[in-house]
Motif scaffolding. Structure first.
Motif, PDB file in Angstrom:
ATOM      1  N   LYS A 170       0.834  -1.195   0.000  1.00 45.91           N
ATOM      2  CA  LYS A 170       0.000   0.000   0.000  1.00 45.91           C
ATOM      3  C   LYS A 170       0.872   1.250   0.000  1.00 45.91           C
ATOM      4  O   LYS A 170       1.826   1.358   0.762  1.00 45.91           O
ATOM      5  N   GLU A 208      -9.413   2.098 -11.483  1.00 43.62           N
ATOM      6  CA  GLU A 208      -9.562   1.638 -10.109  1.00 43.62           C
ATOM      7  C   GLU A 208     -10.873   0.870  -9.957  1.00 43.62           C
ATOM      8  O   GLU A 208     -11.941   1.355 -10.324  1.00 43.62           O
ATOM      9  N   VAL A 210     -12.939  -2.168  -7.187  1.00 47.55           N
ATOM     10  CA  VAL A 210     -12.969  -2.712  -5.829  1.00 47.55           C
ATOM     11  C   VAL A 210     -13.649  -4.066  -5.897  1.00 47.55           C
ATOM     12  O   VAL A 210     -14.738  -4.204  -6.475  1.00 47.55           O
ATOM     13  N   ILE A 215     -11.372  -5.273  -1.587  1.00 45.19           N
ATOM     14  CA  ILE A 215      -9.952  -5.129  -1.930  1.00 45.19           C
ATOM     15  C   ILE A 215      -9.801  -4.159  -3.102  1.00 45.19           C
ATOM     16  O   ILE A 215     -10.406  -4.350  -4.161  1.00 45.19           O
ATOM     17  N   PRO A 216      -8.980  -3.099  -2.951  1.00 42.95           N
ATOM     18  CA  PRO A 216      -8.735  -2.181  -4.071  1.00 42.95           C
ATOM     19  C   PRO A 216      -7.936  -2.874  -5.184  1.00 42.95           C
ATOM     20  O   PRO A 216      -6.955  -3.567  -4.910  1.00 42.95           O
ATOM     21  N   GLU A 218      -6.015  -1.974  -8.812  1.00 45.50           N
ATOM     22  CA  GLU A 218      -5.502  -0.900  -9.660  1.00 45.50           C
ATOM     23  C   GLU A 218      -4.968  -1.499 -10.950  1.00 45.50           C
ATOM     24  O   GLU A 218      -4.013  -2.268 -10.940  1.00 45.50           O
ATOM     25  N   LYS A 254      -2.987  -6.454   0.873  1.00 40.83           N
ATOM     26  CA  LYS A 254      -3.746  -5.213   1.074  1.00 40.83           C
ATOM     27  C   LYS A 254      -4.472  -4.742  -0.176  1.00 40.83           C
ATOM     28  O   LYS A 254      -5.564  -4.182  -0.100  1.00 40.83           O
ATOM     29  N   ASN A 255      -3.845  -4.902  -1.311  1.00 42.97           N
ATOM     30  CA  ASN A 255      -4.441  -4.448  -2.569  1.00 42.97           C
ATOM     31  C   ASN A 255      -3.858  -5.265  -3.708  1.00 42.97           C
ATOM     32  O   ASN A 255      -3.016  -6.145  -3.490  1.00 42.97           O
ATOM     33  N   TYR A 256      -4.314  -4.981  -4.920  1.00 44.34           N
ATOM     34  CA  TYR A 256      -3.818  -5.722  -6.082  1.00 44.34           C
ATOM     35  C   TYR A 256      -3.614  -4.761  -7.236  1.00 44.34           C
ATOM     36  O   TYR A 256      -4.469  -3.920  -7.524  1.00 44.34           O
ATOM     37  N   LYS A 257      -2.455  -4.883  -7.881  1.00 45.85           N
ATOM     38  CA  LYS A 257      -2.112  -4.025  -9.010  1.00 45.85           C
ATOM     39  C   LYS A 257      -1.741  -4.891 -10.210  1.00 45.85           C
ATOM     40  O   LYS A 257      -1.199  -5.984 -10.055  1.00 45.85           O
TER      41      LYS A 257
END
Length: 686
Positions: A170, A208, A210, A215-216, A218, A254-257
């Motif tokens: 993050k 973006e 969700v 979970i965000p 990107e 935490k998130n995924y890109k």
């Protein structure tokens, strides 16, 4: 750098996770890197905290081709021993102690970090990206060429404000607009193997999303590709939501890109929470039917559980990564595209694996040197039949227990089977012998499974052994995959019976495409039908049809070129490159522009383009002749970081050297290049 590095020293985020080594357990790593693209260097620093598990007289890190300006242990400068590959500190470390190790360094990575576009004149073409692939992060960071050392990493990256920075974790320090060279600080909360560390720098915009679980997500893209965002990332949220539900364990990060880059070495790489993938998958809607990102998208996301959350102990257990990611990617495609797509894809995999096995090239899944076909495809099939063996409920229960029990740790195949056996109440020794230990592919079990679960595959096997009425079955109301398999199996019979017109008039694009592939020269009676396919919604079909019409009807060549003049095609520019070749080769076609078209074709050999584009351009120039610019670019290609393109360039260069004229030209050009660019050619010209 000193002030920025101090930021890491005083702002470490505390933690409670770590993965044991034999005598020392590295717990936390705070990293600072500042790439120097023109010099292809990394200025960096890292603060490690580690616990001593047993008395030991040295600690070492893997560190390749680095110069160290500071090495400090617990606040004091300490002596160290450096080799080409490691840095080690010799000291009496006592069991139960904790230490802080600070290292500042300059790295000159020969691999793992790639600097693209910094030497050309195209503004915005610049990229820096990493590819750890198992154990190579030590080329840019003193770290661990061992998957068993799991560390909580925070990563700070300094770059010009004109670029975006993406990395694991993050973003917790947002750069100020007034700062010309800001620092981007990314925080991780859970431990991971260092080969999964990654960052990318370049000019990007982002979409973006969700997930249903919050979970965000990107999805990054180049600004000029805004119209390609939807087809490129199509189904991404559905893929994410499906995998979370199917696997039965929440997404662990935490998130995924997802970040596309130029000249990537593979289709994609599942860095923790940040997949980097080839921009050859950045497509428009027409290209979706020919080459889309869906399978790679699902495969790399599945790795966030299988490979990243739980990580193989060593290569003997590689099936736990690739077999599982392949299996869950196919399940995802089943969810999106339906049952027939899924079972026929398994059918195609089985054909390939059966052929390998019959040729005596089969491999065991426990062989650490096995091929990709074994780890990926045979590995996925093993899971399909394992679920069939124990039942869906027990399989899902066992997978969930396996992931939860071993999360953020390293695993073995035994760890997985322990949980499956506990969930099912079955001993699986016979299954393991057949599917994991044996080199043979159990084709009889596979065929039984396919026939039982898919009516069209069952029918395919039946008619293979019966008197075949191809025309009847090609017109029957069966899935497109069924017809495609018939065409592949009975190609000679289709040609002998003259059934190609039936195929090229089929309502399904994939069947029309297979039909045109079978035609060497278009018959005059089929000309009008084939001409309509110039406008088919497939760039592969358009490329095939353009060439076959052009070569079959010389009197209409100009009309075919006019009809396709503005088509670019897939990301590899397949239609445009062919069009340029044909425009140059067509007598009397826009004679005033022939030089311009030839120059454009030659320009696509430049490093500013991806290696797939360059490779096609080189192939076409082989037919009509190279400019000095093209030869220069070929010489440089012989040392490219992509092994596929490097191998292609070297093979082509070797062919050209057999021609005395080309050999003389190449020798003169090589003499003007620097040693690195001309390294391979100099070995051939001695």
């Amino acid at each position: 750098m000193r002030n920025l590095f101090a930021l890491l020293l005083f702002s470490s985020i505390f933690f409670c996770f770590g993965q044991h080594q034999d005598k020392v357990d590295f717990i936390k790593g705070d990293i600072y890197v500042s790439p120097v693209p023109l010099a292809k260097e990394i200025k960096g620093g890292v603060v490690y905290r580690f616990d001593v598990l047993q008395n030991v007289d040295s600690v070492f890190l893997d560190a390749k081709n680095m110069t160290f300006s500071k090495v400090e242990l617990d606040g004091e400068i300490t002596n160290f021993i450096q080799t080409e590959h490691t840095i080690s500190i010799h000291k009496k470390f006592k069991k139960g102690q904790s230490h802080k190790l600070v290292i500042e360094y300059l790295a000159k990575p020969k691999q793992t970090v790639y600097f693209l576009g910094w030497e050309d004149d195209i503004d915005g073409n610049e990229q820096v990206w990493t590819q750890g692939q198992g154990k190579y992060t030590s080329h840019w960071l003193p770290s661990f060429d061992d998957m068993n050392e799991k560390v909580v990493f925070d990563l700070a990256v300094q770059a010009s404000k004109k670029y975006n920075v993406m990395a694991n974790g993050k973003l917790v320090l947002i750069p100020l607009e007034s700062d010309d060279n800001p620092v981007w600080l990314f925080n991780m909360e859970k431990p991971m193997s260092s080969y999964l560390l990654a960052f990318a720098i370049g000019n990007y915009s982002k979409q973006e999303l969700v997930s249903s679980s919050g979970i965000p997500i990107e999805n990054y893209y180049y600004a000029q590709d805004s119209t390609r965002v939807e087809p490129t990332y199509r189904y991404t949220k559905q893929i994410f939501d499906f995998l979370e539900e199917e696997i039965g364990v929440p997404y662990p990060w935490k998130n995924y890109k997802q970040i596309p880059v130029r000249d990537f070495l593979y289709a994609g790489m599942e860095n923790t929470g940040a997949t980097i993938f080839s921009d050859g998958y950045v497509i428009d809607s027409t290209a979706f039917v020919d080459k889309n990102y869906v399978n790679v998208n699902a495969h790399e996301l599945a790795h966030q559980w299988f490979g990243n959350l739980v990580t193989e102990k060593d290569g003997n257990h590689h099936w736990l990564h690739e077999g599982f990611a392949t299996y869950y990617a196919y399940l995802t495609e089943k969810n999106i595209f339906g049952d027939d797509h899924f079972y026929w894809k398994l059918f195609e995999m089985a054909k390939e694996l059966q052929k390998i096995s019959e040729e005596g090239q089969g491999q065991a899944l426990v062989d650490p040197k096995a091929s990709s076909a074994t780890f990926y495809e045979k590995g996925a099939w093993a899971l399909v039949l394992l679920k069939e063996e124990v039942g869906q409920k027990a399989f899902e229960k066992g997978v969930s227990a396996y992931l939860n029990k071993h999360q953020y740790k390293n695993v073995t195949i035994n760890d997985f089977f322990t949980e499956i056996e506990a969930a099912s109440g079955q001993k699986l020794d016979v299954f393991r012998t057949k599917w994991l230990d044996s080199k043979e592919f159990p084709i009889k079990d596979v065929e039984t499974f396919l026939k039982t679960n898919n009516p069209s595959i069952r029918k395919f096997y039946e008619i293979k052994d019966d008197q075949l009425d191809l025309k009847k079955w090609l017109k029957a109301q069966y899935p497109v995959e069924f017809k495609g398999a018939l065409i592949d199996e009975f190609e000679k019979e289709i040609l002998a019976q003259g059934l190609m017109p039936l195929l090229i008039q089929d309502s399904n694009l994939k069947i029309r495409q297979k039909g045109i592939q079978l035609i060497n020269k278009v018959a005059i009676t089929d000309q009008e039908i084939v001409e309509k396919l110039l406008y088919d919604e497939s760039y592969i079909t358009q490329e095939l049809v353009l060439y076959k019409l052009w070569s079959s009807f010389p009197e209409s060549q100009k009309a075919y070129l006019d009809a396709t003049k503005g088509v670019i095609g897939l990301p590899n520019k397949n239609v445009r490159l062919l069009w340029l070749l044909l425009a140059v080769a067509t007598n009397g076609y826009e004679g005033q522009n022939t030089t311009k078209y030839f120059t454009e074709l030659s320009s696509y050999t430049s490093p500013e383009y991806g290696w797939e584009i360059r490779m096609s351009a080189f192939q076409y120039l082989r037919e009509i002749g190279f400019t000095d610019e093209g030869l220069n670019n070929l010489i440089r290609g012989t040392n490219h970081h992509s092994w596929q393109f490097k191998k292609f360039s070297r093979n082509l260069a070797d062919q050209l050297l057999e021609d005395e004229d080309y050999k003389t030209r190449i020798q003169k050009l090589a003499e003007k290049l620097n040693k690195e660019d001309s390294r391979y050619m100099n070995t051939k010209l001695k």
